[in-house]
Design a protein around this motif. Structure first.
Motif, short mmCIF file in Angstrom:
data_model
loop_
_atom_site.label_atom_id
_atom_site.label_comp_id
_atom_site.label_asym_id
_atom_site.label_seq_id
_atom_site.Cartn_x
_atom_site.Cartn_y
_atom_site.Cartn_z
N UNK A 182 0.81 -1.22 0.00
CA UNK A 182 0.00 0.00 0.00
C UNK A 182 0.84 1.26 0.00
N UNK A 183 0.18 2.35 -0.38
CA UNK A 183 0.87 3.64 -0.42
C UNK A 183 -0.05 4.73 -0.93
N UNK A 184 0.50 5.61 -1.75
CA UNK A 184 -0.23 6.79 -2.21
C UNK A 184 -1.48 6.42 -3.00
N UNK A 185 -2.55 7.20 -2.80
CA UNK A 185 -3.80 7.00 -3.51
C UNK A 185 -4.47 8.35 -3.71
N UNK A 186 -4.75 8.70 -4.95
CA UNK A 186 -5.43 9.97 -5.23
C UNK A 186 -6.82 9.98 -4.61
N UNK A 187 -7.48 8.83 -4.60
CA UNK A 187 -8.82 8.72 -4.03
C UNK A 187 -8.82 9.10 -2.56
N UNK A 188 -7.95 8.46 -1.78
CA UNK A 188 -7.92 8.72 -0.34
C UNK A 188 -7.41 10.12 -0.03
N UNK A 189 -6.45 10.61 -0.80
CA UNK A 189 -5.95 11.96 -0.58
C UNK A 189 -7.07 12.99 -0.77
N UNK A 190 -7.87 12.80 -1.81
CA UNK A 190 -8.99 13.72 -2.05
C UNK A 190 -10.04 13.62 -0.97
N UNK A 191 -10.35 12.41 -0.53
CA UNK A 191 -11.40 12.22 0.47
C UNK A 191 -11.05 12.88 1.79
N UNK A 192 -9.81 12.74 2.25
CA UNK A 192 -9.48 13.27 3.57
C UNK A 192 -9.35 14.79 3.57
N UNK A 193 -9.22 15.40 2.40
CA UNK A 193 -9.05 16.85 2.34
C UNK A 193 -10.26 17.57 1.75
N UNK A 194 -11.30 16.82 1.37
CA UNK A 194 -12.41 17.43 0.63
C UNK A 194 -13.35 18.25 1.52
N UNK A 195 -13.37 17.97 2.83
CA UNK A 195 -14.27 18.71 3.70
C UNK A 195 -15.66 18.13 3.75
N UNK A 196 -15.90 17.03 3.06
CA UNK A 196 -17.18 16.34 3.09
C UNK A 196 -17.04 15.07 3.93
N UNK A 197 -18.15 14.48 4.32
CA UNK A 197 -18.09 13.23 5.08
C UNK A 197 -17.41 12.16 4.23
N UNK A 198 -16.23 11.67 4.65
CA UNK A 198 -15.45 10.81 3.76
C UNK A 198 -15.81 9.33 3.79
N UNK A 199 -16.65 8.93 4.75
CA UNK A 199 -16.94 7.50 4.87
C UNK A 199 -18.39 7.30 5.28
N UNK A 200 -19.09 6.37 4.64
CA UNK A 200 -18.63 5.50 3.55
C UNK A 200 -18.50 6.26 2.24
N UNK A 201 -17.87 5.63 1.26
CA UNK A 201 -17.73 6.27 -0.04
C UNK A 201 -17.72 5.21 -1.14
N UNK A 202 -17.96 5.65 -2.35
CA UNK A 202 -17.94 4.78 -3.52
C UNK A 202 -17.04 5.40 -4.58
N UNK A 203 -16.19 4.60 -5.19
CA UNK A 203 -15.33 5.08 -6.27
C UNK A 203 -15.94 4.61 -7.60
N UNK A 204 -16.36 5.56 -8.42
CA UNK A 204 -16.94 5.23 -9.72
C UNK A 204 -15.96 5.45 -10.86
N UNK A 205 -14.84 6.11 -10.59
CA UNK A 205 -13.84 6.32 -11.64
C UNK A 205 -14.28 7.34 -12.66
N UNK A 206 -13.81 7.17 -13.90
CA UNK A 206 -14.14 8.11 -14.96
C UNK A 206 -15.58 7.90 -15.45
N UNK A 207 -16.40 8.96 -15.52
CA UNK A 207 -17.75 8.82 -16.07
C UNK A 207 -17.68 8.47 -17.56
#
Length: 304
Positions: free
Chosen positions: A142-167
Motif C-alpha cells: 500500500x501507499x499513495x492513492x489519489x482517491x484517499x488523498x482527495x477524500x481526507x481533504x475534501x471537507x465532506x463526510x469521507x466514509x462510507x464512499x464509492x469510487x466510480x472512476x471516470x464517467x
C-alpha cells in the motif's frame, strides 16, 4: 487513477539513490518468491513512497509497468535498476502468460501503474485475476492513492464512499453513470480530465441540483495542488472562468434522504396491512426503512 507524477521539476533528494539499497538491506525478505506484488507509487510528490515499496522494487525480478517511460524517472531517482516490462491494455493478452510463467518459476514480480495505486481506474486487473486463478499469491504494497488523498481533504463526510472512476463520455451510458453518482447516499469519487471537468459538473448539477456540495481536488501532492470546495454551480463557474489543468478528482457529497410525508407513510402502511403484516411489523418497517417517528408509525399501523 493514473496520475503522471511529474518528477522532472522536483529537486534531487540527497542520498535518494541509496535509499532503496538501504531499504532492501533493512527488509531483505521484502519480495516474496513466486508472488505478484501490487505496488503503490507516488501520485506526484517524490517522497510519497514507502520504504517497503522501494525494497520490493529493488529486489523484484522485474517490474510490470503501465508505461516504462513514466516509471523510469522514479526508478532512476532512487537508483533502482530492476528490469521493466510494459504491461497495458493493448498487450495484456500476450504478456500475461509470460509473467505467469516467471511467477510459477519462483520469481517475485512487481506491478505498478503510472502513479498511485494500481487497478483503481488503471490497467492490471487482468493480471491480478490471472494470477489468482493460477493459485499465485498476490501481495499488496500500500501507499499513495489519489482517491484517499482527495477524500481526507475534501471537507465532506469521507466514509462510507464509492469510487466510480471516470464517467462515461456520451450517450445513455453517461446519463446512467452520472445518475448513479447523484443517487448515492454517501460520497462518490469520480475522476475527470481538465477539458471535461466543467461539463461533468454542469451535468451533475442538472440531475442533483446546483446546490449539491462538491469538492474538486487538482494536482494532488504536486506544486500547484488545489482543492476547490463549494456547490456544483459555484465550482463549475470557477473552473469555467479559470480553466483547470492537471489531474483531477471529484468528490460529490451524498444525496440527502427526503423527509417522509404522512400521506406516503400511510400508503406504505396500508400496502403492508393488505399483505398481511401485523401492526408491530408495520411499525418497525415504517421506522427502520422509511424514517417515521415512533408515534407516527404506531398511529398509522393501527389506523383502519
Amino acid at each position: 487513477m493514473s496520475q503522471s507524477g511529474d518528477l522532472s521539476g522536483q529537486p534531487v533528494v540527497e542520498g535518494a539513490s541509496t535509499l532503496a539499497t538501504r531499504a532492501a538491506e533493512l527488509w531483505p525478505q521484502a519480495v516474496t518468491p513466486g508472488a505478484l506484488h501490487v505496488v503503490s507509487t507516488p501520485i506526484g510528490h517524490l517522497a510519497d513512497i514507502t520504504l517497503r515499496a522501494l525494497a520490493v522494487l529493488r529486489g523484484a525480478a522485474a517490474i510490470c509497468c503501465e508505461d516504462t517511460r513514466h516509471a523510469r524517472p522514479l526508478l532512476d531517482r532512487y537508483g533502482i535498476g530492476t528490469a521493466t516490462l510494459a504491461l497495458h491494455e493493448h498487450n495484456e493478452a500476450s504478456m500475461i502468460p509470460r509473467v505467469l510463467e516467471r511467477l510459477r518459476a519462483g520469481e517475485g514480480i512487481a506491478l505498478i501503474s503510472d502513479a498511485g495505486t494500481p487497478l483503481v481506474s488503471d490497467p492490471g486487473a487482468r493480471l491480478v485475476d490471472a494470477a489468482i486463478s493460477a493459485g499465485i499469491r498476490v501481495v499488496p504494497i500500500p501507499g499513495a492513492s489519489a482517491t484517499l488523498a482527495a477524500l481526507v481533504a475534501c471537507g465532506l463526510t469521507p466514509h462510507p464512499f464509492t469510487v466510480l472512476g471516470f464517467p462515461e463520455r456520451k450517450g445513455k451510458e453517461r446519463e446512467n453513470s452520472l445518475a448513479l453518482a447523484v443517487r448515492s447516499p454517501h460520497a462518490v469519487v469520480l475522476f475527470e480530465s481538465p477539458n471535461r471537468l466543467v461539463d461533468t459538473l454542469r451535468d451533475l448539477a442538472a440531475i442533483a441540483g446546483q446546490a449539491r456540495p462538491v469538492a474538486v481536488a487538482r494536482e494532488l501532492t504536486k506544486h500547484f495542488e488545489e482543492i476547490r470546495r463549494g456547490t456544483l454551480e459555484d465550482v463549475a463557474a470557477y473552473y469555467e472562468a479559470v480553466p483547470p489543468r492537471g489531474e483531477i478528482v471529484i468528490v460529490l457529497s451524498g444525496a440527502t434522504a427526503a423527509e417522509p410525508t404522512e400521506d406516503g407513510l400511510r400508503a406504505t402502511a396500508d400496502a403492508l396491512r393488505a399483505e398481511g403484516f401485523r401492526p408491530r411489523d408495520i411499525v418497525r418497517t415504517l421506522m427502520d426503512e422509511h424514517g417515521a417517528s415512533r408515534n407516527l408509525a404506531y398511529r398509522l399501523a393501527h389506523d383502519t
